[in-house]
Design an enzyme around this catalytic site. Structure first.
Site, PDB file in Angstrom:
ATOM      1  N   HIS A  62     -32.869 -11.434  13.337  1.00 41.01           N
ATOM      2  CA  HIS A  62     -33.058 -11.177  11.880  1.00 41.01           C
ATOM      3  C   HIS A  62     -33.773 -11.642  11.043  1.00 41.01           C
ATOM      4  CE1 HIS A  62     -29.818 -13.943  10.643  1.00 41.01           C
ATOM      5  NE2 HIS A  62     -30.184 -14.564   9.986  1.00 41.01           N
ATOM      6  N   ASP A  88     -28.784 -11.592  18.409  1.00 40.56           N
ATOM      7  CA  ASP A  88     -29.722 -12.346  17.291  1.00 40.56           C
ATOM      8  C   ASP A  88     -30.801 -13.619  17.966  1.00 40.56           C
ATOM      9  OD1 ASP A  88     -30.624 -12.358  14.500  1.00 40.56           O
ATOM     10  OD2 ASP A  88     -29.035 -13.810  13.923  1.00 40.56           O
ATOM     11  N   SER A 160     -31.572 -19.499   8.386  1.00 47.56           N
ATOM     12  CA  SER A 160     -31.080 -18.698   9.636  1.00 47.56           C
ATOM     13  C   SER A 160     -31.539 -19.247  10.321  1.00 47.56           C
ATOM     14  CB  SER A 160     -31.482 -16.906   9.345  1.00 47.56           C
ATOM     15  OG  SER A 160     -29.604 -17.035   8.346  1.00 47.56           O
TER      16      SER A 160
END
Length: 333
Positions: A62, A88, A160
């Site tokens: 992402h 992911d 992230s």
């Protein structure tokens, strides 16, 4: 570009380096691990990542999805090498970096409850930070084999894709998300999952076509279908339509197809797996569409079925679909 030039082989020395140092572990190991963590910048958003070989950075899908003009650090252009949209995970090719990056060590063993953890990343695209926490829980996904480490260490926007390491600086997971509305609840994808899927992703890239490498187009059929749905959910209709074969486009003109989508605003993939045939893919997802904008009315449906793909111009294209609505009817109180 030849696949061999992508430096796809995992460094054997890094593979073997999974034992803690002879001396007691401490902050020196955390500092050393921090030097292998990078900021991943794109046109739309920033995130974090870490070196897994001297020329490959691992991060979240992402972070790089629908985010062009990627760079690692300040100056190094990055190319998406492979992605796993459902789990992911993304691998970036970043060649010719000097001095040569030092890959992080990983540990296959899952941490224990209450073990100390450190999240390393670039929150909000800023300076490198280290957040300390503990293992709050070890959880499994409701639908497949995905394993997550829950921690109370701060995982902010921009962190992230950064590594979660133990007190010896070994990667136990990758920061992926936080729970909205809750304080100090973050999740990391377990390293044992990252390691095995990285190996699979790199083997697929090694067998990819020149067209796939030139266009950074998925060479895995399941990832083609996953990218189609993530692109559709992002509202990039023209790009999603381009995953269709020429035959499907002839049967389903763009204007009719786009109009038939209604006002879809969100798609959540549950699973994308190989089908019963060599060119088929099974998919399970939820789709949310707007019913009434004035009253903020939404409707979510559950769907599953199969796509059949065909090879076209060196690329896998989506040709036939058999998707069924399996939404359970709501019951009145």
């Amino acid at each position: 570009m030849a696949a061999t030039s992508l430096s796809l082989q995992i460094d054997a020395r890094w593979r073997a380096a999974t034992t803690p140092p002879d001396r007691p572990c401490g902050m020196e190991d955390i500092e050393t691990a921090s030097s292998s963590v990078v900021i991943v910048r794109g046109k739309e958003a920033d995130g974090s990542g870490f070196w897994v070989t001297p020329s490959i950075v691992m991060t979240n899908n992402h972070v790089v999805d629908h985010n062009p003009d990627l760079k690692v650090g300040k100056d190094f252009p990055a190319t998406v090498l492979a992605t796993d949209s459902v789990r992911d995970i993304a691998l970036l090719s970043v060649p010719n970096v000097y001095p040569e990056p030092v890959p992080l060590r990983g540990i296959e063993e899952m941490p224990r409850l209450a073990d100390d953890l450190y999240v390393i990343g670039h929150p909000i695209g800023r300076n490198l930070t280290v957040s300390k926490g503990i293992v709050s829980a070890l959880t499994n996904d409701d639908y497949d084999d995905r394993q997550y480490i829950q921690t109370d260490a701060a995982i902010s926007s921009g962190s992230s894709g950064g590594p979660v390491v133990d007190r010896c600086g070994r990667v136990v997971g990758m920061a992926t998300q936080t729970l909205r509305g809750a304080e100090n609840v973050g999740y990391a994808i377990a390293w044992s999952q990252l390691s095995s899927h990285m190996d699979r992703m790199l083997k697929v890239v090694e067998g990819s076509s020149p067209e796939e490498r030139e266009l950074t187009y998925p060479s895995d059929q399941t990832e083609v279908v996953a990218k189609y749905y993530s692109t559709l959910g992002a509202g990039e209709l023209a790009e999603a339509y381009d995953f269709y074969s020429a035959s499907r486009k002839a049967r389903l003109p763009y204007e009719s197809w786009a109009q038939g989508l209604g006002k879809t605003v969100f798609i959540r993939l549950v699973s994308v797996t190989p089908g019963d045939k060599s060119n088929s893919v099974k998919v399970h997802f939820y789709s949310t569409e707007e019913v009434n904008a004035e009253t903020w009315e939404w409707r979510t449906g559950e769907f599953e079925g199969t796509w059949t793909l065909t090879r076209e111009g060196g690329l896998w294209k989506m040709n036939e679909s058999n998707i069924k609505d399996i939404t359970k009817p709501t019951t009145s109180p």
